[in-house]
Design a protein around this motif. Structure first.
Motif, PDB file in Angstrom:
ATOM      1  N   ASP A 100      36.821  49.449  39.167  1.00  0.00           N
ATOM      2  CA  ASP A 100      37.053  50.015  40.497  1.00  0.00           C
ATOM      3  C   ASP A 100      35.760  50.546  41.105  1.00  0.00           C
ATOM      4  OD1 ASP A 100      39.604  49.481  39.813  1.00  0.00           O
ATOM      5  OD2 ASP A 100      40.275  51.556  39.643  1.00  0.00           O
ATOM      6  N   ILE A 105      41.734  49.703  47.971  1.00  0.00           N
ATOM      7  CA  ILE A 105      40.759  48.710  48.434  1.00  0.00           C
ATOM      8  C   ILE A 105      40.881  48.517  49.944  1.00  0.00           C
ATOM      9  CG2 ILE A 105      40.049  46.292  48.256  1.00  0.00           C
ATOM     10  CD1 ILE A 105      41.161  46.393  45.329  1.00  0.00           C
ATOM     11  N   ARG A 151      34.418  44.374  45.848  1.00  0.00           N
ATOM     12  CA  ARG A 151      35.739  44.600  45.265  1.00  0.00           C
ATOM     13  C   ARG A 151      36.493  43.274  45.186  1.00  0.00           C
ATOM     14  NH1 ARG A 151      37.380  50.009  45.475  1.00  0.00           N
ATOM     15  NH2 ARG A 151      38.881  49.299  43.903  1.00  0.00           N
ATOM     16  N   VAL A 161      33.075  49.133  51.759  1.00  0.00           N
ATOM     17  CA  VAL A 161      32.947  47.912  50.964  1.00  0.00           C
ATOM     18  C   VAL A 161      32.215  46.865  51.793  1.00  0.00           C
ATOM     19  CG1 VAL A 161      34.216  46.051  49.828  1.00  0.00           C
ATOM     20  CG2 VAL A 161      35.049  48.398  49.674  1.00  0.00           C
ATOM     21  N   GLU A 180      39.212  42.956  38.554  1.00  0.00           N
ATOM     22  CA  GLU A 180      38.012  43.389  39.283  1.00  0.00           C
ATOM     23  C   GLU A 180      36.763  43.261  38.421  1.00  0.00           C
ATOM     24  OE1 GLU A 180      37.725  45.823  42.719  1.00  0.00           O
ATOM     25  OE2 GLU A 180      39.371  47.038  41.952  1.00  0.00           O
TER      26      GLU A 180
END
Length: 758
Positions: free
Chosen positions: A319, A338, A324, A347, A536
């Motif tokens: 994480d 996310i 991501r 992100v 991930e």
């Protein structure tokens, strides 16, 4: 640099341009407007004006007018064209005019339900009206559920909750069903195959319950661009629907690039892999500060990309961070986190399967990179639409794999940029699916002996069968539910199998935790013992798979490989229902029994894709009865061409058909299966089989049966246009020899009646 500067830099990059198979600059499109209708409440008009909306797009006004006239409708416009207002405004107006009015919103995922509910709440607050809109799904607190049932004027949910949490308990939802005026079904292009066939039956049950309470709701559907939106909408709702598809929304300049990786072995026609090429493109975007999204077709490839990108940026797997991953199988809390990080700009790159293809708000993105052709033109445009969503300039790069379908798109970009040939199919009367929902309908309300479930002629026979099985009981001409089980609990709308497997991390034995889930048919491929499961970019090794209790136990590891399983499939004809001459061939359709078993797995190095070894898999065989079509080739081919060249040609033909057919069926490659027999035990002739990948079939093989010679003509065109000499992954696959390719060209010319160069 900004996106415009980056695009110009790409044009000057000779190494990059040498790989470009097609570059299209789609011009900006101005908006076409229409005034608000006179009947729209001034409070709504004022609220929209405060948000910068002073008039409607032309397609929005057309949708509002048809909704006002009481028509069912389906709105088909691109991503970010304002489809939400096409249903929010009629619903809000109806509730303001009559507070007893109720509306039901259906979205394919909980994430989309939550996202759209938030937008609806913002509009309601801006209007200042006491409209009560609530989300009702598995995450809704128990204490709030009673209030929603009684007071909810707009109930936002998903098909799964409607199926198992609302319809079976309709006596608690009397206010909703007595006053239901609108049913909104968003993203209907997502409802194809099994999911769509199940939803059509859920809607049949919904309409049956509404009729019991005296309501006959109006349907408003929305869809991405497909070839048959009106046909699909009508199949889902079981009624006529008007089509609204003249898009009036503006769009910014879109740069669409088809990137074909360079050939690294010209003799074998082998190209550089799509994964390293995608890594190079995404890495370049990140280095230039351009926020982007990357889509992949497979979960394993997604995890490999996330792991490699995090390594490039010096980020630990797991994480957090600038990169991501996002896919089905992640826990809901992980996916919501996310989404929030994307909207907040925390992100820089998200790598996703088609899970982010739908209209969830993920903020402003500049570029979209597709690792392999998504399988349908509709999905490609949906994924490309995630960049430049606010009418800004955007870039989409499609990185081709070596598959025939990808190479076909590289060689025929006009096929992609022209009108979509894809149609979405559902088969609500699939016997397995229909029988399941007939049980649910009988649980919800008794059936009269002469009643027809959605006018289906076989209803009486099926009810009698259920009575014989002691699931229903006939009393005075009515069928009543008598079994102990709750039928909705054992039915998954999204697959023909029962519930998913959960993935349990036992790295710390004292604190085991669930880290994901997976559907039953995928489990043997990805969760067999010793498989590497990735989340991930973080790696786990499967220590034990408990098939009976549907659990996989995994432990965190750090290795430089992933696993890839091998699936063995066998097919047996059960019933040949129809046959017809087709040139030199004979085509058939009927029912088949397909058995599948995972027998072994390979260990593949993360960076070089080298094969590091293999291991055995011992899991039970899975059987499935489904529909199929097949073609018997002329007698004497083996004598004319030889057994080995003909076998090689049949391998190539099945490879081509497997990759070309999905382009015309609007289905994922896994929705069909293709196999061949040089001498088939059933037909005694060289035979090619194509079957549905779903128990009972969804009608895909029937559509192929009706295509006549199309697939064989396209296969011949793909072969003749491929420049390779020896047979390659872009035409017949890596396993076919040069002699096999030449033999297949001759066989297809004979079958299609086409001479060289035609």
């Amino acid at each position: 640099m900004n996106l415009k500067q980056y695009v110009e830099a790409l044009r000057r990059d000779e190494a990059f341009m040498a790989q470009v198979a097609c570059w299209r600059d789609l011009p900006a499109r101005p908006a076409r407007y229409a005034p608000f209708p006179d009947w729209l409440d001034p409070a709504i008009v004022k609220a929209l004006g405060a948000r910068g909306v002073h008039q409607l797009y032309s397609h929005q006004r057309q949708a509002l007018d048809k909704a006002r006239q009481g028509e069912n409708l389906v709105v088909v416009t691109p991503t970010a064209s304002g489809k939400t207002l096409c249903y929010n405004l009629p619903v809000l107006q109806a509730v303001l005019e009559n507070p007893e009015t109720r509306a039901l919103y259906l979205f394919p995922t909980k994430a989309l339900s939550s996202d759209q509910a938030a937008e609806l709440h913002q509009l309601i607050e801006a209007v200042g009206a006491p409209v009560k809109a609530f989300t009702y799904d598995g995450d809704t607190p128990q204490a709030a559920r009673t209030a929603i049932r009684q007071a909810g004027q707009v109930v936002v949910t998903n098909p799964d909750m409607l199926h198992s949490g609302i319809l079976p308990h309709h006596t608690k939802w009397v206010k909703l069903f007595e006053n239901l005026k609108y049913v909104v079904i968003d993203e209907i292009h997502a409802y194809r195959g099994v999911f769509g066939s199940n939803l059509a039956n859920v809607i049949r049950r919904l309409k049956r319950i509404c009729a019991f309470y005296g309501a006959h709701p109006q349907f408003i559907c929305c869809s991405a661009t497909i070839a048959n939106p009106r046909e699909l909408a009508q199949a889902l709702i079981g009624q006529d629907a008007a089509l609204v598809d003249d898009n009036g929304a503006p769009a910014g300049v879109k740069h669409v690039i088809f990137l074909n990786p360079p050939v690294v072995n010209r003799q074998l026609g082998i190209r550089k892999g799509a994964v390293p090429q995608t890594l190079a493109v995404v890495g370049d975007l990140l280095a230039n500060g351009i926020q982007c999204i990357a889509f992949t077709r497979a979960r394993v490839i997604l995890e490999v990309l996330v792991r490699r990108l995090k390594d490039q940026l010096g980020e630990p797997p797991g994480d957090g961070g600038r990169v991501r991953g996002y896919r089905g199988g992640y826990l809901p809390t992980q996916r919501r986190a996310i989404e929030r990080a994307l909207r907040a700009g925390e992100v820089d790159c998200v790598v996703s399967t088609n899970a982010l293809e739908l209209g969830i708000d993920i903020g402003q993105l500049d570029a979209c990179v597709l690792c392999g052709y998504p399988g349908t033109i509709a999905s490609t445009w949906q994924q490309a639409g995630r960049a430049g969503r606010r009418s800004a300039e955007s870039l989409t790069v499609l990185v081709a794999t070596s598959s025939p379908l990808d190479q076909y798109m590289m060689a025929h970009p006009g096929f992609f940029f022209g009108r979509s040939p894809e149609r979405a199919y559902v088969n609500p009367d699939n016997l397995y699916i229909l029988l399941n929902h007939l049980k649910c309908a009988a649980y919800e309300l008794p059936f009269d002996k002469e009643e027809r479930f959605a006018q289906n002629e076989s209803t009486g026979e099926l009810l009698e069968y259920l009575a014989q099985e002691q699931i229903l009981r006939e009393v005075a001409g009515r069928y009543y539910w008598m079994a102990e089980e709750f039928p909705q609990a054992g039915i998954s709308l999204r697959s023909a199998a029962d519930q998913n497997f959960v993935i349990v991390d036992v790295t710390q034995p004292a604190r085991p935790r669930v880290i994901g889930e997976m559907d039953r048919f995928t489990v043997p491929m990805l969760l067999h013992q010793h498989a590497i499961y990735m989340n991930e970019g973080k790696q786990y090794q499967v220590e034990r798979l408990d098939f009976d209790n549907k659990k996989a136990y995994v432990r965190a590891v750090d290795v430089d490989y992933y696993t890839d399983a091998n699936l063995v499939t066998n097919l047996k004809v059960l019933y040949d229902s129809q046959e017809q001459p087709l040139g030199a061939m004979v085509k058939h359709r009927g029912d088949v029994l397909v058995s599948t078993m995972v027998t072994m797995f390979k260990k593949m190095k993360l960076d070089t894709q080298e094969n590091l070894g293999w291991g055995r898999v011992t899991l039970p065989e899975l059987e499935m009865q489904t529909s199929a079509c097949w073609w018997t080739l002329p007698q004497g081919l083996e004598q004319r061409y030889g057994k080995e060249p003909l076998q090689s040609a049949m391998v190539g033909l099945s490879y081509l058909v497997r990759h070309i057919a999905p382009a015309y069926l609007m289905c994922a490659p896994g929705d069909i299966q293709v196999s061949y027999r040089v001498r088939d035990p059933f037909t005694q002739l060289p035979t090619l089989y194509l079957n549905d990948g779903t128990p009972g079939g969804l009608g895909l093989s029937d559509r192929v049966y009706e295509m006549d010679m199309l697939l064989f003509e396209e296969a011949l065109a793909a072969l003749e246009s491929c420049p390779c000499q020896e047979g390659c992954p872009g035409c017949v696959g890596a396993a076919v020899s040069r002699q096999g390719k030449l033999t297949l060209i001759q066989v297809l010319r004979e079958l299609t009646g086409k001479a060289a160069g035609e």
